[in-house]
Design an enzyme around this catalytic site. Sequence first.
Site: not given
Lengths: 257, 380
Positions: B125, B128, B130, B157-158, B269, B339, B341, B364
Site C-alpha cells: 500500500l 514514497p 503516500a 513493504i513487510t 539488583r 536496568h 547501565g 500501520e
Amino acid sequence: MNIYVLLKRTFDTEEKISISNGKIEDEGAEYIINPYDEYAVEEAINLKDAHGGEVTVVTVGDEEAEKQLRTALAMGADKSVLINTEDDLEEGDQYTTVRILEAYFKENEPDIILAGNVAIDEASGQVGPRLAERLDIPFVTTITDISIDGETVNIERDVEGDVEKVETTLPLLVTCQQGLNEPRYPSLPGIMKAKKKPLEEIEIDDLDLEEDDVEAKTKTLEIFLPPEKQAGKIIEGEPDEQVKELVSLLKNESKVL
Amino acid sequence: MNFELTKEQEMTRKMVRDFAEEKIAPRAIDIDKNSEFPEDLFKEMGELGLLGIPFPEEYGGSGGDTVTYALAVEEIGRVCGSTGLSYAAAVSLGASPLYYFGTEEQKQEFLIPLAKGEGLASFGLTEPNAGSDAGGTQTKAVLEGDHYVLNGEKSWITNAEYARSITITAQAGKREDGKNIISAFIVPKDTPGMTIRSDYDKMGVRGSNTSEIVLEDVKVPKENILGDPKKGFGQFLHTLDGGRISIAALAVGIAQASLDRALAYAKERKQFGEPISKFQAIQFKLADMAMEVELARNMVLKAAWLKDEGKPFTKESAYAKLFASETAFRSANQAIQIHGGYGYMREFEVERFLRDAKLLEIGEGTSEIQRMVIARQLGC
C-alpha cells in the site's frame, strides 16, 4: 493396537511454588502435563502411526485435569478418560491411584500402557510398575527406545546412564524416560479437532469401587520447601592467603575435609 | 460478561508461549543484530497452523478466531518483535485481504497456501509519497486487453522478499467526481518487471523483512484484481482496521516482556543493602507498567472480540493500537531505566524492546493517524 497413556496433571516446578498449611498453594501455581507423561503421549502417537489402532489417555484427578487431557488430544490422542475422584476422595496416594486404574483396565484390554518414568511433583515412580503387577503384565521402566514387531517388543532402557536392551512381549506397560522422543507441540488444527474428540468422565462408583477399597496406605506428615540458598562468602587477600583461608574453612566450618 | 478465555484459546496461548520460549527466544538477539529473517521459524510456525489461525478449515486455516490470533501475536512479540511483526503482517496484511475480499478462485489459488503456512504474502500500500493517505496512491494500473499493466513504486513493504504473492494497490481510473479509484491487484512473486530490494537499515524490528518494490510494466491477468474493483478503498480501510489489532497485540507482548524483565531485575539488583524493588521510585514505575500492560491487553482483546462478533471495531482497534503501542514504548523505556547501565547493553535485550516498540507507533498508521481515526468516529 489398543494403546493407553497414563497422564498426570502436575504443577510446573519451573514456576514459583508456595506452601501454606502443609499444602501446595493452588493459586498462582501453573499446571502442566507431567513432562515425562508428554514423552508417553508422543510415543503412543508414534506407535499408532506405525501400527494403527487407537490412543486413549487416562487420568485420575479432578475436573481441572480436563485442560491437560485436551492438550493430549490436541497432540493427536484419539480419546481421553477422566476418572474424577473429587467428590469421593479427600486424600489419595499411589495405592489409591493404582487400585482405581486396575479397576479401569480390568474392563478394557490394553495392548500397551505407556506412563511417565516419574511425576515431577512427588517423583515416586510407583504407579506404573505397581499397576503392571496388579494387571499381571510385564513392565519395563525408563525406556529410551521401543520397537514392536508382532507380539515381540524390543526396548532400550536407561540404567543410570548406561543402556540395557530388553526383549519382552505384549501386553506390556512401559514408563518413559527423557531421550525417548521430542514431544510435539499441539498444532492449531489439532487444538481445534480436540474439541470434537471424546472426553469421557467417570467416577469410582462406575468402576464398582467404594471409598474404603482405595483408601490411602500412606499419610503425608509434612510438606516443606528446601532451605533458601545462603549467600556465598568471598575470600579476600593474596592468592596464597586465600587458599589457606579456604582450606581452613573447608576443614573447620563446613567439615568436608 | 465473561473475561475468561476458552480452553482452545488457553491451549493455543500455552503452545505458542512454549514454542516462542524454546525456539524463538534463544535467537532473538542474533535475529536483531544480524538483521536475519528467520525463514525456518516461519516454516515451523506454518506447520503448527499459526499462519492460518483466523481462517476457516475449508481455506486451509485452523478455524480459530481473532482473539486466539491476538494471543498468538502477543506471545511471539513477547520474545521477538521482528518475528512478531512479520507474523502479524503475514496474517493480517498478507492473507486477510484475500480472505475477506478475494473471489473463490483467488482464495483457492492464493489464500490456501498462506493459511496452510506454505508461504507468506505482503500488502503493498505505502509509497514514497503516500502512506495512510491511500487516496494519494501514485502507482497506476491500466487495463490493456486481458491484462492490467502496473507501474509505480512501493516502500516499507513487510515480508515482500519472502512473499509468494503481493497485493498491490494502484489507481485504476477515475470516479465521476474526478477522484481516483484505488484498486488492489494480486501480483505473484517473480512476475516480470517487479523488482524487490531490501536495503533498509532500520532502527528496530531489524529481523523483519522490509522491502522496496519497483513496478515497471508489470502485467497481471485482469482476474487478479482483488474483489470488487469499485470498493478498493473500503477494502484497505477494513484491512488496516484488522491489522491494527495485531500490531496492538504485538505491542502488548513487548510491553509485557519489558515488565517481566524489569521486575525480575529489580528484585535481584541490590543497592544500599536491599533489592531496588524495595524502593518506592522503582515500585511506582513497575506498578504503572503492570497497570498499563493489563489495560492495553484488555483493549486488544475487546477489539478482537468485537471483530469476531461481527460488530463495528474501527474505533476500538484504533484505541488498542494507539494505547498499546505507546504503552510498549513507555514500558520498554522504563525497563531500560530500571536496568540502568545494563539496560543500555544489547545482551539485556530491553534496549531492543524500545527500538522495536518505536516502529509500532509508526507502522500501520502513526499514533497521530489513530487519533484522527478516533476523532472521525466521534463525529468530528
